[in-house]
Design an enzyme around this catalytic site. Structure first.
Site, PDB file in Angstrom:
ATOM      1  N   ILE A 153       7.768  -9.959   8.395  1.00 47.92           N
ATOM      2  CA  ILE A 153       7.646  -8.512   8.190  1.00 47.92           C
ATOM      3  C   ILE A 153       6.520  -8.244   7.188  1.00 47.92           C
ATOM      4  CG2 ILE A 153       8.887  -6.369   7.730  1.00 47.92           C
ATOM      5  CD1 ILE A 153      10.167  -7.946   9.988  1.00 47.92           C
ATOM      6  N   GLU A 154       5.320  -8.194   7.711  1.00 49.43           N
ATOM      7  CA  GLU A 154       4.183  -7.796   6.889  1.00 49.43           C
ATOM      8  C   GLU A 154       3.870  -6.351   7.253  1.00 49.43           C
ATOM      9  OE1 GLU A 154       0.514  -9.799   8.029  1.00 49.43           O
ATOM     10  OE2 GLU A 154       1.434 -10.405   9.908  1.00 49.43           O
TER      11      GLU A 154
ATOM     12  N   ARG B  68       1.865 -10.718   1.318  1.00 49.11           N
ATOM     13  CA  ARG B  68       2.385 -10.333   2.626  1.00 49.11           C
ATOM     14  C   ARG B  68       2.973 -11.575   3.302  1.00 49.11           C
ATOM     15  NH1 ARG B  68      -2.946  -9.081   2.194  1.00 49.11           N
ATOM     16  NH2 ARG B  68      -3.771  -6.983   2.447  1.00 49.11           N
TER      17      ARG B  68
ATOM     18  N   HIS C 108       2.478   3.903   8.041  1.00 48.47           N
ATOM     19  CA  HIS C 108       1.420   3.882   9.053  1.00 48.47           C
ATOM     20  C   HIS C 108       1.827   4.666  10.302  1.00 48.47           C
ATOM     21  CE1 HIS C 108      -0.985   0.866   6.936  1.00 48.47           C
ATOM     22  NE2 HIS C 108       0.155   0.345   6.560  1.00 48.47           N
TER      23      HIS C 108
ATOM     24  N   VAL D 292      19.546 -18.833  -2.533  1.00 45.32           N
ATOM     25  CA  VAL D 292      20.125 -19.707  -1.511  1.00 45.32           C
ATOM     26  C   VAL D 292      19.311 -20.995  -1.471  1.00 45.32           C
ATOM     27  CG1 VAL D 292      20.614 -19.980   0.957  1.00 45.32           C
ATOM     28  CG2 VAL D 292      20.980 -17.757  -0.166  1.00 45.32           C
TER      29      VAL D 292
ATOM     30  N   CYS E  12      -0.647   4.723 -20.191  1.00 44.49           N
ATOM     31  CA  CYS E  12      -0.623   3.755 -21.311  1.00 44.49           C
ATOM     32  C   CYS E  12       0.124   2.492 -20.912  1.00 44.49           C
ATOM     33  CB  CYS E  12      -0.081   4.375 -22.596  1.00 44.49           C
ATOM     34  SG  CYS E  12       1.683   4.187 -22.889  1.00 44.49           S
TER      35      CYS E  12
ATOM     36  N   SER F 116       0.800  -1.230   0.000  1.00 44.79           N
ATOM     37  CA  SER F 116       0.000   0.000   0.000  1.00 44.79           C
ATOM     38  C   SER F 116       0.831   1.279   0.000  1.00 44.79           C
ATOM     39  CB  SER F 116      -0.934   0.029   1.207  1.00 44.79           C
ATOM     40  OG  SER F 116      -1.687  -1.154   1.275  1.00 44.79           O
TER      41      SER F 116
END
Lengths: 428, 484
Positions: free
Chosen positions: B335-336, B310, B49, B172, B436, B45
Site C-alpha cells: 500500500i504505497e 513508501r 488523489h 510480532v 518554532c 503527501s
C-alpha cells in the site's frame, strides 16, 4: 467587555518593562502590560548567568536579578500588568484581543501599543539539516529553560551547532551541570556570539570551536546517537571528504533568533527583510501611527542593557504620541512630515531606526546597526548627503556585536532639504 | 482466540479495523510502535488523489477512485479535516503533452470525473504562480487534501469506540500456523487469531513470507519533503503535480489542510526498513524540482523537513487478498501512494474479504460517527468564552505558533487512544507543529504529560521507546562524565 487604555504594552520582558516605566515617567497613567508567562521578566528569568547590567547599573547581575530591578520599578510605579495572558490579535485600529484562563477572550482598545514580544529561536528545519528526527535535538534556549528553570538535563554528550550567545552560554552551563560538550560548530568563519562568551564559555572549559563547519547528518531513530560535522566552503556548502562523526546523545542548536512578529504582521506592520523586525522611525514608531516597537521584536540585541535603553525611548515616544493625540495637535510642523531615510551601505546591513524626521528627534539620536562581516581597522562613516559628519576608527567590528552612532539633531537641521543619511564602513 | 488480529495501526490497518468493527467480531490491532500512524502513514503527501495515475483495471485504480469518492463522507463521519481542492498535473515546455492525454484517458477509464486538459492561460487563471514554462495542465477537481495523522487516528479511535482492542509497543516476531488460525508470537507472549490481516506497511513482506511459499518483496522507497510556514500556505490553492516518472508522481507543491505549504517527495529506494532520514541531496532536489512547476517558493519559510518510506511491492500493485496457500491470512500489502486516498476503500475491501471468511453478524450498536478533539478556534467568541468558563484550560495557550490550548492537549491525552508522547500530542493537536517547531511548547507539553500520567518528567518521550527527552537531573551526570 471592552477596556480602554492609553497604552498597552505587549510583553513583560525587559523591553516591555522598561517601555512601560518610561511611559509612566513621561506622564502616561493608564497603562496595561500583557505577559503570557506566569511571571514578569521574560527570557531573562532563564538566563541565570551573570554579565547583565554593566551599562545600566555598572555592576554585573544575573538575568533574573536584572529583570527584578525593572519589575520592582514597574511595581513601585503601580503599573498594572496581567500574567498568563496571551495576546491573540492586534489590529491597525489598535484593538488588542487577549486570552487567559480567568477572562477568556477579551478586547482592549489602546491609544498606543508598544510591541515588546521578543524573539524566538530558529529551528532545525530552517537550516534543512538532513538526517533522522530523534529525541535529543533542542534549540539552545529550550535546553536552557529545562536546565535552569526545571533542573533537568536534556543530555549527557552534547554537540552544539551555532555559536550564538545562547549556544555558548549553554556549552558552559551543560558542562557545569555534568554533561560533556564535545564541540561547537559554526557555519560562518566567525562566531555569532560576543567575544567575551567565547572566552568565558568555551576557551575556559577547553571546548573546541570549529568555524566553517556544519552538521550534515543526524543519526539515531529514537534518541540522537551521533552527528556528522563537515567543513563548508566559502558559499557555506559542505566539502565532501571532510566529514567527522561525533557520538553524542544531544544536539543543541543556536542558529539564530527571529523577532516574533506574527502579531505585528496581522496588524499590518511593515517588516524589514533584513531584521525581520518592524521598520521604524526616530520615535521607534512603525508604519502604523501609535504602534511602537522595541527590544528583540524590533531587532535582535546582544545586550539587555541596550534593550532597556531602546525600550525607554519607545516608551517616551509613545507617551508623546498619546499626549499629542489628546491635544488633538495635528502634525502641522513641516519638519515632522519630512522623512529622511538612513541608508545602510558598504557592509552595514541595516539601521534602527531607518528614517528620521528632524522635528521629532531628540537632541541626540542613537542609531544602532550591524555589519555583515568581520571588519578590522576600518571606519564607521556617516554622511549627510555628500558631507561626511562622522569618521570613527574601529579596530574590530563583527556581525555578532551591535554597533551604534549618535546623530545630532542640530547637524541635521543645518541641512534643510537633506535627502539621505548614509551609514557605511570605510577602509580609510 | 481473537477472530481477527490486524498487524499494523497505520492508515490501512486502522481503516480495516474500523470497517470490521461494524461486525460482532473480537478484533485486536497489534502495533510495534507506541501509537497509531508511526510508519508510512505519518510521512507522505497527504493527498487524496483523483485516481488517474493507476493502471486501468488495477486494484489500485479501483480503490483509489472509490476511496476518493468515499472520503468526504468518511471525513465528515470521523470529524477529520478534508478539502477537495483539486489538482493540476503540469506539463512544461519540452515535455510530452501526450503524457497529459494519457493520464486523462487513464482517468476516464478509471472513472475519474470532471477532468479537463487546460492550456497555459486556463491553468494560470486558476493558479497564477505556475512556473513560466508550464504549457498545459491536467485539471482534476476531485483531488483533495486531508490531514493524514487525524484520518489515521480517527479510524483507530472510532474502531476502538466500537470495541476493537489496540496493543501498542507490541512487535510480532513470529507467525505460526494453527489448525484453525494463527499464533502471533510477540515479546510479551502470543496472540491467536482465526484471521490475520497483514497491514504491516514496509514490513508486510516479512509477515507474508512467514506463512506463504509464494514470496512477495517490498522495497522501501524513501520520499523527502519540506514543510513551509503558513505564511507560504497561499502560494498555491491546488495540488500541483509534475508529469509522473519511473519512481512515482514527481515532486508536488500543495497546500495542506492546516494552511502550510508542502513540497516533495523524492523517490530513492533503500534497504533499511526503519531509518527515514532526510539527506542533503534529497532536500536540495525537493527545492530544485518544486521550483520547476511553481515559481517564487519562499524557501526561507521552510520550518521542517522529513522523510517517509513508501511500501513499494515489486508488482507496483496493492495486494489485498486471502492467501491461497494460507487460508485465513489476508494481505493488505504494497500500500504505497495512493494508499491514503484509497484507505476508506481499502478498509471496505478488507472487510469484505474477512466477512467472507468469518461470516459474522452485523453489530446492532455500531457507531460510525466520531467526534474529534474540540478546536476552540472554530468557535465563536461567545462559545469560546463559555467553554473557558466551564474549563479554564481552554484559556491557556500552550503552543504559541499554532495557538493550541491546554484544554486540547488534555483532551488528546484522554482520548480512546490517548496521546502518550510529544509526537502523539503533536499529531493530534498540532502543538509543536508550527514555525518554532516545539521550541516553546515542548517543556510545557512534557509537564502536562507527566502530570496527567503521574510519572516523572524523565519518562516522557518524543515518540515512545528510548526517545526520552531528558536524561536526569542537573549534576547527576557529574561522575559519569569525569573521565579525567
Amino acid at each position: 467587555m471592552q477596556k480602554n487604555y492609553d497604552l498597552v504594552v505587549i510583553g513583560g520582558g525587559p523591553a516591555g518593562l522598561a517601555a512601560a516605566e518610561a511611559a509612566r515617567k513621561n506622564g502616561i497613567e493608564d497603562i496595561m502590560i500583557l505577559e503570557r508567562d506566569k511571571e514578569l521578566g521574560g527570557i531573562l528569568n532563564q538566563c541565570i548567568h551573570n554579565g547583565f547590567g554593566l551599562h545600566t547599573f555598572q555592576e554585573e547581575l544575573t538575568g533574573p536579578e536584572y529583570a527584578q530591578r525593572f519589575i520592582d520599578r514597574v511595581k513601585g510605579l503601580g503599573i498594572p500588568y496581567q500574567l498568563n495572558t496571551m495576546v491573540m490579535d492586534i489590529t491597525r485600529e489598535r484593538k488588542v484581543t487577549a486570552m487567559n484562563r480567568e477572562e477568556g477572550l477579551f478586547e482592549l482598545q489602546a491609544k498606543s501599543i508598544i510591541l515588546a514580544m521578543g524573539c524566538r529561536e530558529r529551528p532545525r528545519g530552517a537550516l534543512n539539516i538532513p538526517g533522522c528526527r530523534p529525541a535529543g535535538i533542542y534549540s539552545a534556549g529550550t535546553a536552557q529553560r529545562l536546565v535552569n528553570m526545571e533542573g533537568f538535563m536534556p543530555g549527557r554528550q552534547v554537540v552544539i551547532l551555532g555559536s550564538g550567545d545562547i549556544g555558548l552560554i549553554m556549552a558552559r552551563r551543560m558542562t557545569l551541570e555534568g554533561a560533556k560538550v564535545k564541540v561547537v560548530a559554526e557555519l560562518m568563519p566567525y562566531s555569532g556570539g560576543l567575544k567575551r562568551n567565547i572566552v568565558q564559555c568555551l576557551d575556559d572549559f577547553g571546548i573546541p570551536l570549529k568555524l566553517c563547519h556544519t552538521v550534515v547528518g543526524i543519526d539515531g531513530k529514537e534518541r540522537v546517537k551521533g552527528v556528522t560535522l563537515a567543513q563548508v566552503d566559502e558559499k557555506g556548502k559542505p566539502v565532501p571528504g571532510t566529514e567527522e562523526y561525533y557520538s553524542c546523545d544531544t544536539l543543541l542548536l543556536s542558529v539564530g533568533l527571529i523577532p516574533e512578529n506574527e502579531l505585528s504582521v496581522e496588524a499590518g506592520v511593515e517588516l524589514s527583510r533584513v531584521t525581520n523586525g518592524p521598520v521604524v522611525n526616530e520615535s521607534l514608531e512603525t508604519n502604523i501611527p501609535g504602534i511602537f516597537a522595541c527590544g528583540n521584536v524590533l531587532h535582535v540585541h546582544d545586550l539587555v542593557d541596550f534593550v532597556s535603553e531602546e525600550a525607554a525611548a519607545a516608551g517616551k515616544s509613545a507617551a508623546a504620541y498619546i499626549q499629542r493625540t489628546a491635544e488633538n495637535a495635528a502634525d502641522a510642523d513641516d519638519s515632522t512630515k519630512n522623512r529622511i531615510p538612513i541608508i545602510p551601505a558598504g557592509g552595514v546591513r541595516y539601521t534602527v531606526p531607518s528614517t528620521v524626521c528632524a522635528g521629532r528627534m531628540e537632541d541626540a539620536l542613537k542609531v544602532r546597526f550591524r555589519v555583515g562581516a568581520v571588519y578590522k581597522n576600518c571606519y564607521i562613516s556617516v554622511y549627510l548627503d555628500g558631507e561626511r559628519i562622522l569618521h570613527r576608527k574601529r579596530p574590530v567590528m563583527a556581525p555578532g556585536e551591535m554597533e551604534e552612532i549618535l546623530l545630532k539633531k542640530s547637524r541635521i537641521q543645518e541641512h534643510p532639504g537633506l535627502a539621505g543619511i548614509t551609514v557605511k564602513i570605510e577602509d580609510r | 482466540m481473537y477472530d481477527v488480529v490486524i498487524i499494523g495501526a497505520g492508515v490501512s490497518g486502522a481503516a480495516a479495523a474500523r470497517a470490521l468493527s461494524g461486525y460482532n467480531l473480537d478484533i485486536c490491532v497489534v502495533e510495534k510502535e507506541e501509537d497509531v500512524c508511526c510508519g508510512t502513514s505519518k510521512a507522505n503527501s497527504a493527498i487524496v488523489h483523483a485516481g488517474y495515475d493507476a493502471k486501468p483495471g488495477s486494484l489500485m485504480a479501483k480503490l483509489n477512485v472509490r476511496g476518493n469518492q468515499m472520503m468526504a463522507q468518511v471525513a465528515k463521519e470521523l470529524d477529520v479535516p478534508f478539502r477537495r481542492c483539486g489538482s493540476l498535473v503540469v506539463c512544461r515546455e519540452g515535455e510530452d503533452t501526450e503524457m497529459l492525454k494519457k493520464l486523462y484517458e487513464q482517468g476516464i477509464a478509471n472513472g475519474v470525473e470532471g477532468m479537463k486538459i487546460l492550456d497555459r492561460e486556463e491553468a494560470l487563471s486558476c493558479e497564477p504562480n505556475l512556473s513560466d514554462d508550464v504549457v498545459a495542465a491536467l485539471w482534476a477537481p476531485s483531488a483533495g487534501i486531508v490531514c493524514p495523522f487525524l484520518l489515521n487516528i480517527a479510524y483507530a479511535e472510532n474502531a476502538c469506540e466500537n470495541g476493537v482492542e489496540f496493543r501498542f509497543n507490541t512487535e510480532v516476531e513470529e507467525i505460526e500456523k494453527l489448525e484453525n488460525g494463527y499464533r502471533l508470537v510477540t515479546e510479551d507472549g502470543s496472540l491467536e487469531a482465526k484471521v490475520v490481516v497483514n497491514a504491516a506497511g514496509v514490513h508486510a513482506d516479512r509477515f507474508h513470507n512467514m506463512v506463504s511459499s509464494k514470496k512477495i518483496h517490498i522495497t522501501q522507497r524513501r520520499g523527502e519533503y519540506c514543510l513551509l510556514d503558513k505564511t507560504a500556505g497561499n502560494l498555491v490553492s491546488h495540488t500541483i503535480f509534475q508529469l509522473p516518472g519511473k519512481y512515482g508522481k514527481g515532486v508536488l507543491v500543495s497546500p495542506t489542510v492546516h494552511g502550510n505549504l508542502l513540497i516533495g517527495p523524492t523517490a530513492i529506494d533503500q534497504e533499511d526498513k526503519e531509518a527515514a532520514a532526510t539527506t542533503q541531496e534529497g532536500l536540495s532536489e525537493v527545492l530544485r524540482k518544486s521550483a520547476m512547476s511553481v515559481k517564487n517558493i519562499p524557501v526561507r519559510q521552510v520550518i521542517t523537513s522529513f522523510a517517509g518510506l513508501r511500501a513499494h511491492e515489486d508488482g507496483g500493485e496493492f495486494i489485498i487478498q486471502e492467501l491461497e496457500d494460507a487460508k485465513g491470512f489476508v494481505d493488505c500489502a504494497g500500500i504505497e501512494s495512493p494508499g491514503l486516498a484509497s484507505s476508506p476503500a481499502v478498509g471496505e475491501y478488507v472487510k469484505e474479504i474477512v466477512a467472507g471468511i468469518l461470516k459474522p453478524e452485523k453489530k446492532s450498536d455500531y457507531q460510525a460517527a466520531r467526534k474529534g478533539i474540540l478546536d476552540p478556534k472554530t468557535l465563536s467568541v461567545e462559545e469560546r468564552n463559555a467553554l473557558i468558563r466551564e474549563n479554564p484550560a481552554y484559556g491557556n495557550i500552550i503552543c504559541r505558533c499554532e495557538k493550541v490550548t491546554e484544554g486540547e492537549i488534555l483532551d488528546a491525552v484522554h482520548r480512546p487512544i490517548p496521546a502518550t508522547s510529544l509526537d502523539g500530542v503533536k499529531r493530534r493537536t498540532r502543538a509543536g507543529m508550527g514555525r518554532c517547531q516545539s521550541g516553546f511548547c515542548s517543556p510545557r507539553v512534557m509537564e502536562i504529560l507527566a502530570g496527567e500520567f503521574n510519572v516523572d518528567l524523565s519518562l516522557i518521550t518524543k515518540c515512545g521507546g528510548d526517545s526520552r527527552l531528558i536524561v536526569g537531573k542537573n549534576k547527576e551526570l557529574k561522575s559519569e562524565n569525569q573521565d579525567g
